[in-house]
Design a protein around this motif. Structure first.
Motif, PDB file in Angstrom:
ATOM      1  N   SER A 381     -55.309  14.833 -13.664  1.00  0.00           N
ATOM      2  CA  SER A 381     -54.795  14.913 -15.034  1.00  0.00           C
ATOM      3  C   SER A 381     -55.917  15.106 -16.041  1.00  0.00           C
ATOM      4  N   VAL A 382     -57.087  14.539 -15.760  1.00  0.00           N
ATOM      5  CA  VAL A 382     -58.230  14.724 -16.661  1.00  0.00           C
ATOM      6  C   VAL A 382     -58.620  16.199 -16.723  1.00  0.00           C
ATOM      7  N   ARG A 383     -58.535  16.892 -15.599  1.00  0.00           N
ATOM      8  CA  ARG A 383     -58.826  18.330 -15.595  1.00  0.00           C
ATOM      9  C   ARG A 383     -57.819  19.087 -16.451  1.00  0.00           C
ATOM     10  N   VAL A 384     -56.565  18.652 -16.425  1.00  0.00           N
ATOM     11  CA  VAL A 384     -55.537  19.313 -17.225  1.00  0.00           C
ATOM     12  C   VAL A 384     -55.791  19.065 -18.710  1.00  0.00           C
ATOM     13  N   LEU A 385     -56.220  17.845 -19.063  1.00  0.00           N
ATOM     14  CA  LEU A 385     -56.531  17.554 -20.460  1.00  0.00           C
ATOM     15  C   LEU A 385     -57.699  18.398 -20.963  1.00  0.00           C
ATOM     16  N   ALA A 386     -58.527  18.888 -20.034  1.00  0.00           N
ATOM     17  CA  ALA A 386     -59.635  19.762 -20.416  1.00  0.00           C
ATOM     18  C   ALA A 386     -59.189  21.213 -20.606  1.00  0.00           C
ATOM     19  N   GLY A 387     -57.889  21.491 -20.378  1.00  0.00           N
ATOM     20  CA  GLY A 387     -57.364  22.829 -20.613  1.00  0.00           C
ATOM     21  C   GLY A 387     -57.011  23.592 -19.365  1.00  0.00           C
ATOM     22  N   ILE A 419     -54.812  19.981 -27.435  1.00  0.00           N
ATOM     23  CA  ILE A 419     -54.129  19.383 -26.279  1.00  0.00           C
ATOM     24  C   ILE A 419     -53.787  17.933 -26.608  1.00  0.00           C
ATOM     25  N   VAL A 420     -52.498  17.628 -26.551  1.00  0.00           N
ATOM     26  CA  VAL A 420     -52.036  16.279 -26.898  1.00  0.00           C
ATOM     27  C   VAL A 420     -51.438  15.552 -25.703  1.00  0.00           C
ATOM     28  N   GLY A 421     -51.281  16.238 -24.586  1.00  0.00           N
ATOM     29  CA  GLY A 421     -50.702  15.564 -23.428  1.00  0.00           C
ATOM     30  C   GLY A 421     -50.581  16.495 -22.246  1.00  0.00           C
ATOM     31  N   ILE A 422     -49.784  16.073 -21.260  1.00  0.00           N
ATOM     32  CA  ILE A 422     -49.627  16.806 -19.999  1.00  0.00           C
ATOM     33  C   ILE A 422     -48.143  16.838 -19.646  1.00  0.00           C
ATOM     34  N   CYS A 423     -47.686  17.975 -19.158  1.00  0.00           N
ATOM     35  CA  CYS A 423     -46.336  18.094 -18.599  1.00  0.00           C
ATOM     36  C   CYS A 423     -46.476  18.410 -17.114  1.00  0.00           C
TER      37      CYS A 423
END
Length: 759
Positions: A381-387, A419-423
């Motif tokens: 998820s941290v990778r996703v928060l990085a874009g 980026i404010v979150g993850i889906c």
């Protein structure tokens, strides 16, 4: 002191001295002889009284002088400590006298200031103003004032207010002036700040699109901005000081009067919305109170919210569409914030995990899946928060059962592209879902008593580490129950391996179970670990264990006794810490008697025998099984909608004996779905499945069970089957059993068959 001693009272020898003086005087002035002795005494008394009065007057005078000196000292002290500087100037502007505050303001010693002109401390720009001040002061003789900038000795400056009056002589001529100097630097700065604040406030009022008015209690406009003036279509100058009601429609006047009266009476803010000519307005009314707590002004903030209303309506419609998709999706959808905590989950998540969405919201991956697996989810998820968008597969536990998930994680962005979150869209293996749903329920939740008793025993077996022998017909669900026991056992964190012994080639069975060393046989080019070794720390299920040959049974018995074994071709013992579960549809006692199964292995495996009931003994569970199997197959076939099955059609399934058990039921459902055309689903039975008569009943002996109880069980079974054959007709069921209708009713009541039917 000498003057006071002259008025002291006469001393004791005063009479003698007086007589002597009188005698002398008499010689000099014979007329004094006419005074009598009494007159002389009275004269002396009067002299004494007069002397005392003089002494008292002298004492009062001395007290007055002392008080005068004290007052003078007090005045001098107050004069010096006064926050305002006081000084006396002669007509030329020279300093004659001053207090300490003047020397502090100018930064000079008092002695050095006496005789100097005050103009030496006035800034060059204000010299003319200072001399004009002195000129007016001495010429008019009235109080004058001037605001100038003065210099200090250290080079600093301050703003000063000079106020003065003149002193006059007896002829009325001005001889000097007294001047008070006040440092008004802070006041000057405050006034400047106030002026800037006023300008800023006016700029803000005129720039904002919100209409702002300030009214007095009578509704007269005290302040308003440009937006408010535009709202009424008038110039601001034309509105100032006039009643607000003059610019409102008659209907609005009454509303405004009520709202203003409400604010004035309650002395509290009032907020409301109103519609006028299709436009929506939001009003905020605030009372402005005075020192006495009464309302002196009312501030009104009006904002046109028509666009916001329309945008909110569109947003709600969009949200409803999104919610329909979100709630209707069969895949699991998670939404996480930047702190990696779940903020939204769809109903599919709640159904899969068996946890309400309200409890999942706020949890972290570590809370959901445990520390180790949760950390892996968080790292992705941290990778996703990085874009980064990530698609991956992962095995995660659900209700203690490992489930294979295929995830797609994408970042959520706001209107500023931040980026404010993850889906996360997550799909899981249908086989795993079926396992969770079919055996994830508590043993009390199953309709059939047979399944409830089976799960109750399985729960007890799961808490231990001993061997469990699962008995039951083929297709009854022994492998599912074995997985449930593993997931609720101390070995749940380890692997679960299932080996179908009937499918193992005889020549490779030993290598599959125990592994082999390199070169142990032709083709063994590498060392291979067996299934037992791979199950280290977990559970291994030996399904259809009755199909193993006797040689493998002997080696398996040695492993159960020592927890160690030799690989094929190996010389070093391999120790394994794994739990063993065995399952078979055979009657192992008969296999032992016919020398097809080792007697010691049978007793070694029979630590905790657990029989899984066939489907015909738990027909009450068919609606639940159909629903779960239907969901799983529909998921595999990627059907958008689940078909509907009539309750009568479901009940008809209970009239079949299901020799193939749950496996046969699955085949029927899958076949029916393949033939389904979108209407209500009808289960298509196999053409050979025509009989609805059970082949028999198995009565097991157990300690403490009487012949009467066994007889009641047989009677209950026959009555239930007769009802099923007659489709619920009690008269036909009694005829099938060859008993009267009344006798059949007595059996139904005594054996509580009617309540089972309702359940």
């Amino acid at each position: 002191m000498e003057a006071n001693s002259a008025h002291r009272p006469p001393q004791p020898d005063l009479r003698k001295r007086a007589e002597t003086a009188l005698s002398k005087q008499h010689r000099e002035d014979p007329d004094l002889l006419d005074l009598s002795h009494e007159d002389l005494r009275r004269l002396v008394h009067e002299l004494r009284v007069h002397q005392i009065e003089l002494d008292m007057q002298n004492e009062e005078l001395r007290c007055v002088q002392v008080k005068l000196e004290e007052s003078k000292d007090c005045y001098s002290e107050l004069y010096d400590l006064a926050p305002v500087g006081y000084l006396t100037l002669d007509p030329k502007g020279h300093i004659q006298q001053m207090n300490f505050t003047v020397s502090r303001l100018l930064g000079q010693e008092r002695e050095s200031l006496v005789g100097r002109g005050l103009s030496a401390f006035v800034s060059d720009d204000d010299q003319n103003a200072y001399y004009q001040f002195l000129k007016r002061l001495f010429s008019s003789g009235t109080r004058q004032g001037v605001n100038i900038q003065m210099r200090r000795k250290d080079g600093g400056s301050f703003h000063a207010l000079l106020e003065g009056t003149t002193t006059k002589d007896l002829e009325g001529a001005s001889t000097a002036c007294r001047v008070a100097i006040s440092d008004i630097t802070s006041l000057k700065q405050a006034l400047q700040d106030l002026h800037e604040s006023k300008n800023t406030l006016e700029a803000i009022l005129n720039v904002t699109t919100e209409s702002i008015l300030l009214l007095d209690p009578h509704g007269r406009i005290h302040i308003l901005n440009k937006a408010a003036a535009d709202l009424f279509g008038n110039d601001p100058a034309d509105l100032m000081g006039k009643p607000l009601y003059d610019f409102l429609e008659p209907e609005m006047r009454l509303k405004a009067s009520r709202r203003l009266a409400e604010v004035t009476a309650a002395c509290k803010p009032v907020r409301f919305e109103d519609e006028d000519s299709g436009q929506h307005f939001q009003y905020n009314l605030y009372p402005v109170t005075g020192e006495r707590g009464t309302v002196e002004r009312i501030a009104i903030f009006a904002r046109n919210i028509t666009r916001e209303k329309m945008a909110l309506k569109s947003l709600r419609e969009s949200e409803e569409r999104f919610r329909a998709v979100f709630d209707g999706a069969t895949e699991c959808i998670f939404v996480m914030d930047r702190s990696l905590r779940y903020t939204h989950v769809n109903p599919a998540v709640s159904m899969l995990f068996g946890i309400p969405a309200s409890r999942i919201v706020g949890m972290s991956p570590e809370d959901m899946y445990g520390e180790e697996i949760g950390k892996q989810v968080s790292d992705i998820s941290v990778r996703v928060l990085a874009g980064e968008s990530v698609e991956h597969e992962q095995i995660r536990p659900v209700s203690g059962i490992p489930v294979d998930f295929r995830d797609i994680r994408v970042p959520l962005r706001d209107s500023d592209n931040q980026i404010v979150g993850i889906c996360c869209l997550s799909r899981c293996s249908p086989q795993s879902v079926t396992t969770i749903k079919m055996f994830g329920m508590d043993h009390q939740e199953w309709p059939s008593a047979a399944m409830r008793n089976c799960l109750k025993l399985a729960r007890s077996a799961a808490r231990s580490k001993g061997i469990v022998l699962l008995l039951g017909e083929s297709g009854s669900g022994k492998d599912f129950l074995a997985r449930w026991i593993h997931d609720h056992s101390p070995f749940a964190s380890g692997p679960f391996l299932s080996v179908n012994c009937a499918a193992l080639p005889r020549e490779l069975a030993e290598s599959e179970l125990f592994g082999h060393e390199r070169g142990a046989f032709t083709g063994a080019t590498l060392r291979k670990k067996g299934q037992l070794e791979l199950a280290e720390g977990g559970t291994i299920l030996l399904n259809e264990i009755g199909e193993l040959d006797l040689a493998l049974q002997a080696k398996l018995l040695a492993f159960l006794d020592t927890s160690s074994f030799l690989r094929v071709g190996g010389v070093t013992a391999v120790r394994v810490n794994a739990r063993l579960l065995a399952a078979t549809h055979r009657d192992l006692k008969r296999e032992v008697s016919e020398n097809r199964f080792l007697d010691p292995l049978f007793y070694r495996l029979s630590v905790f025998p657990l029989e899984v009931p066939p489907l015909r003994e738990r027909l009450e569970d068919i609606p639940i099984l159909v629903k779960e199997i239907l969901s799983k197959i529909a998921f595999e076939m990627q059907l958008k909608d689940l078909p509907i099955i009539d309750d009568d059609h479901l009940r008809s399934l209970s009239q079949y004996n299901w020799p193939g058990n749950v496996r046969e039921l699955r085949n029927v459902i899958e076949r029916s779905l393949m033939l389904w055309h979108g209407d209500r689903l009808r289960l298509v039975m196999d053409k050979t499945a025509r009989t609805f008569v059970h082949s028999g009943i198995r009565i097991r002996y157990s300690e403490g069970r009487t012949l009467r109880e066994a007889h009641q069980e047989v009677t209950k079974y026959l009555c239930r089957e007769a009802l099923r054959e007659s489709k619920g007709s009690k008269r036909e069921a009694a005829a099938l059993l060859g008993i009267s209708r009344d006798a059949f009713y007595r059996y139904i009541k005594k054996l509580d068959i009617e309540s089972e039917k309702k359940t």
